[in-house]
Design an enzyme around this catalytic site. Structure first.
Site, PDB file in Angstrom:
ATOM      1  N   TYR A  82      69.010  83.758  97.363  1.00 46.99           N
ATOM      2  CA  TYR A  82      70.125  83.341  96.341  1.00 46.99           C
ATOM      3  C   TYR A  82      71.514  82.550  97.148  1.00 46.99           C
ATOM      4  CZ  TYR A  82      71.691  83.348  91.389  1.00 46.99           C
ATOM      5  OH  TYR A  82      71.967  83.047  90.408  1.00 46.99           O
TER       6      TYR A  82
ATOM      7  N   ASN B  19      70.948  90.694  77.265  1.00 49.94           N
ATOM      8  CA  ASN B  19      71.432  89.963  78.369  1.00 49.94           C
ATOM      9  C   ASN B  19      71.402  88.595  78.010  1.00 49.94           C
ATOM     10  OD1 ASN B  19      72.118  89.868  81.561  1.00 49.94           O
ATOM     11  ND2 ASN B  19      70.239  88.595  81.140  1.00 49.94           N
ATOM     12  N   GLU B  20      72.524  87.971  78.174  1.00 49.49           N
ATOM     13  CA  GLU B  20      72.852  86.428  77.541  1.00 49.49           C
ATOM     14  C   GLU B  20      72.008  86.226  76.369  1.00 49.49           C
ATOM     15  OE1 GLU B  20      71.619  84.570  81.500  1.00 49.49           O
ATOM     16  OE2 GLU B  20      73.731  84.206  81.905  1.00 49.49           O
TER      17      GLU B  20
ATOM     18  N   TYR C 284      70.939  95.710  87.115  1.00 46.96           N
ATOM     19  CA  TYR C 284      69.902  95.581  86.354  1.00 46.96           C
ATOM     20  C   TYR C 284      68.882  96.712  86.381  1.00 46.96           C
ATOM     21  CZ  TYR C 284      70.867  90.584  84.796  1.00 46.96           C
ATOM     22  OH  TYR C 284      71.429  89.461  84.211  1.00 46.96           O
TER      23      TYR C 284
ATOM     24  N   GLU D 290      79.066  87.170  85.511  1.00 43.35           N
ATOM     25  CA  GLU D 290      78.218  86.530  86.598  1.00 43.35           C
ATOM     26  C   GLU D 290      78.901  85.337  87.103  1.00 43.35           C
ATOM     27  OE1 GLU D 290      74.211  85.545  85.159  1.00 43.35           O
ATOM     28  OE2 GLU D 290      73.664  87.487  84.649  1.00 43.35           O
TER      29      GLU D 290
ATOM     30  N   GLU E  95      65.624  85.849  86.843  1.00 45.35           N
ATOM     31  CA  GLU E  95      64.500  85.390  87.600  1.00 45.35           C
ATOM     32  C   GLU E  95      63.296  86.577  87.965  1.00 45.35           C
ATOM     33  OE1 GLU E  95      67.424  83.374  87.026  1.00 45.35           O
ATOM     34  OE2 GLU E  95      67.854  84.519  88.630  1.00 45.35           O
TER      35      GLU E  95
END
Length: 634
Positions: A332, A189-190, A85, A270, A131
């Site tokens: 994560y 993105n999404e 990203y 993802e 996030e």
């Protein structure tokens, strides 16, 4: 039908990294191509079938000194690509001021990946979610209070145009067809998960990306595994991919991708190896066996897979996102830990990859060394001129409240000060009736701490005092919403505070440059500490504490634990490590990368405790992380 990227090397010059120049010299006799073979549902690299096995890694969550280490561990696991990203707000924190140096040196990161042998799947946004604070969008966009981000709003599109006109020319030399290692580039993105579903916006982005990167570059979208998301997130001319985790049937999910992209390679952009943590919840865990089994299943179907995350890293400073505020650690539960250490999950994934491609010979690079430096005593900082130190420009006077954005302070803390308008002899509610505390407010009367107000959960506190008593409201921005319809997340006191029946007015509002002040050496230098009459003995309420970690002759990674402290922020040698909140949990330690420490000079530790320090104000450095605790309450 084969749609092909065909681009001879055309850009050379002394400013290009040596690895890129070497690649271009090797390709001088031919043309490098990366393409989609729609007839056979696959990617082709230089005409040969290609399947990528990738992992997400965020350069902005890892110290620059460790980029090479993390990329090498990914390569030695058997990955052939890294998904990356680019957070807009990390590079243009102030409008029109661009920073691509140090920990923000994107091209250096791409060069290291190239030297390591990893291709790159680039996801430059402009929105990234991740996030991350406001999903990567810069908070200065909110200076236009009615702006509609992620739509064809003209103000938003102008800001996007300006940003991409800086970013994408930096990216172009790194495209595979130009001799670099970027195979494909994601647009937005999404987007299908966003309420706007604005196809004009997506068409505008498609045109921008084509203009700067050329017609042959593979542009793609990523969306969640629902019809609605795939419908609103996909657009003709952008290859549609999908994302899902171990709780999903892979065949069913790829069938959905096929409805929107009937031919071409299967791609899970993802595949979730873990999950994020919020304050007040338990540390996320995704079963290793489920991850490795599903990875093997997808690879056996010929799918290209990106594992999100492969290493999460850390939300240093104020960069955590929110819907509910995300913790400082972005571990994560990923194959590489927050500190970059290989886990059992990584070893299991490596065994799966071995079945599908040759992996590099040799041992996995070891974990970076850790050290438990032990206890450090912290002393309260007591100075009469604290506000003059951290807000040298003084207050803005306003009848009504101003937000962080109106004050052009986008992160951290601000102080709102007023006087009680009348005698309040009986406990009287101070209330934010419209849920206007964004996000936490620490209330003091004449320097005496009363308690806090908190967005969504704690909207009233009782107050007593005399007419004219000074009321201080220290407001903490806990990170802007990064996902969903509430991404226009203004900070500060965003609606009136009411005391009894009185709307409070006549405010003095202070922007606080805490980070700049501490980076300049305060409070360890230039201030006489603990002068008589300048310090309260109380450990309640917002206060700074300082200490020193003595040098040991080496600087290894460590983990800072604030046992008994409540909530606040920590800096080491002027670098903001992030937020601590052990009472709320689950995170109990903060990761301290070794490169932040000095092996030969004392290391300055500064703590801003917001609610209440323990009687024993020591902190302790451990040799392992503690990210999983029994949930507590504040």
């Amino acid at each position: 039908i084969v749609v092909c990227v065909t681009r001879a090397a055309t850009l050379t010059g002394p400013s290009l990294p040596a690895s890129l120049l070497r690649t271009r010299a090797l390709q001088a006799s031919g043309t490098r191509t990366f393409s989609i073979d729609y007839s056979h549902d696959r990617f082709l690299k230089d005409g040969a079938p290609f399947q990528y096995i990738s992992g997400s890694v965020h350069y902005f969550r890892i110290p620059r000194a460790y980029w090479k280490d993390r990329l090498l561990k990914m390569y030695m696991t058997g990955l052939n690509a890294a998904q990356v990203y680019v957070p807009w707000n990390f590079h243009e924190t102030i409008q029109g001021v661009y920073n691509f140096t140090g920990d923000r040196d994107l091209e250096h990161f791409l060069d290291l990946a190239n030297r390591t042998g990893l291709f790159v799947i680039l996801r430059p946004g402009p929105y990234i979610c991740a996030e991350w604070e406001m999903g990567g969008l810069p908070a200065w966009l909110l200076q236009k209070p009615n702006i509609m981000v992620r739509t064809a709003d003209p103000d938003y599109l102008q800001a996007v145009n300006d940003w991409l006109a800086v970013l994408l020319p930096k990216v172009k030399p790194w495209l595979y067809g130009n001799g670099g290692n970027i195979l494909s580039v994601q647009v937005e993105n999404e987007y299908g998960s966003y309420f706007a579903c604005d196809y004009n916006y997506m068409r505008h982005l498609r045109a921008l990306f084509r203009y700067f990167l050329g017609d042959d570059t593979i542009l793609f979208t990523t969306d969640g595994n629902t019809n609605r998301e795939m419908t609103c997130g996909t657009l003709q001319g952008l290859y549609a991919t999908i994302d899902f985790g171990t709780d999903t049937n892979a065949s069913v999910a790829f069938d959905r991708q096929r409805r929107f992209e009937p031919r071409g390679p299967l791609v899970n952009s993802e595949f979730y190896t873990g999950w994020l943590d919020h304050w007040g919840e338990q540390h996320a865990h995704v079963d290793t066996e489920k991850v490795s089994n599903m990875l093997g299943e997808m690879l056996s179907m010929g799918a290209s897979v990106n594992m999100y995350m492969f290493e999460g890293g850390t939300n240093f400073g104020y960069w955590n996102g929110a819907y509910r505020s995300v913790v400082t650690s972005y571990d994560y539960n990923a194959p590489l830990s927050e500190a970059g250490d290989p886990t059992d999950k990584l070893l299991a994934i490596r065994e799966v990859i071995k079945k599908f491609r040759d992996i590099p010979l040799g041992p996995m690079p070891p974990a970076t060394p850790k050290f438990a430096y032990g206890f450090v005593a912290m002393k309260k900082v007591g100075i009469a001129t604290l506000l003059d130190t951290i807000s040298p420009q003084g207050p803005v006077k306003s009848q009504h409240l101003l937000t962080f954005e109106e004050m052009k302070q986008y992160y951290g803390y601000m102080l709102y000060r007023t006087k009680l308008p009348r005698m309040v002899s009986d406990p009287t509610p101070l209330i934010s009736p419209l849920n206007g505390i964004h996000d936490r407010a620490y209330i003091s009367i004449n320097g005496m701490y009363l308690g806090f107000l908190e967005r969504d959960t704690q909207l009233v506190i009782n107050v007593t005092g005399q007419e004219g008593d000074q009321m201080d409201v220290l407001v903490e921005n806990m990170g802007r919403v990064n996902f969903g319809s509430k991404i226009n997340d203004f900070k500060g006191l965003v609606s009136n505070l009411i005391l009894g029946g009185d709307v409070l007015t006549d405010w003095q509002i202070y922007s606080l440059d805490i980070d700049g002040t501490i980076a300049g050496g305060w409070p360890h230098s230039g201030v006489k500490q603990h002068q008589p009459g300048m310090m309260s003995n109380s450990t309640e309420g917002p206060a700074f504490y300082m200490g020193m970690l003595e040098p040991t002759g080496f600087a290894w990674d460590t983990f800072l634990k604030l046992r008994g402290w409540t909530k606040g922020q920590v800096w080491i040698n002027g670098v903001n490590l992030g937020r601590y909140w052990p009472q709320r949990g689950p995170q109990q330690t903060l990761y301290v990368p070794g490169p932040l420490l000095s092996s030969s000079q004392p290391n300055n530790i500064t703590v801003l405790e917001l609610e209440g320090a323990p009687v024993d104000t020591r902190v302790v450095f451990l040799d392992r992380a503690q990210l999983d605790s029994t949930m507590g309450t504040s």
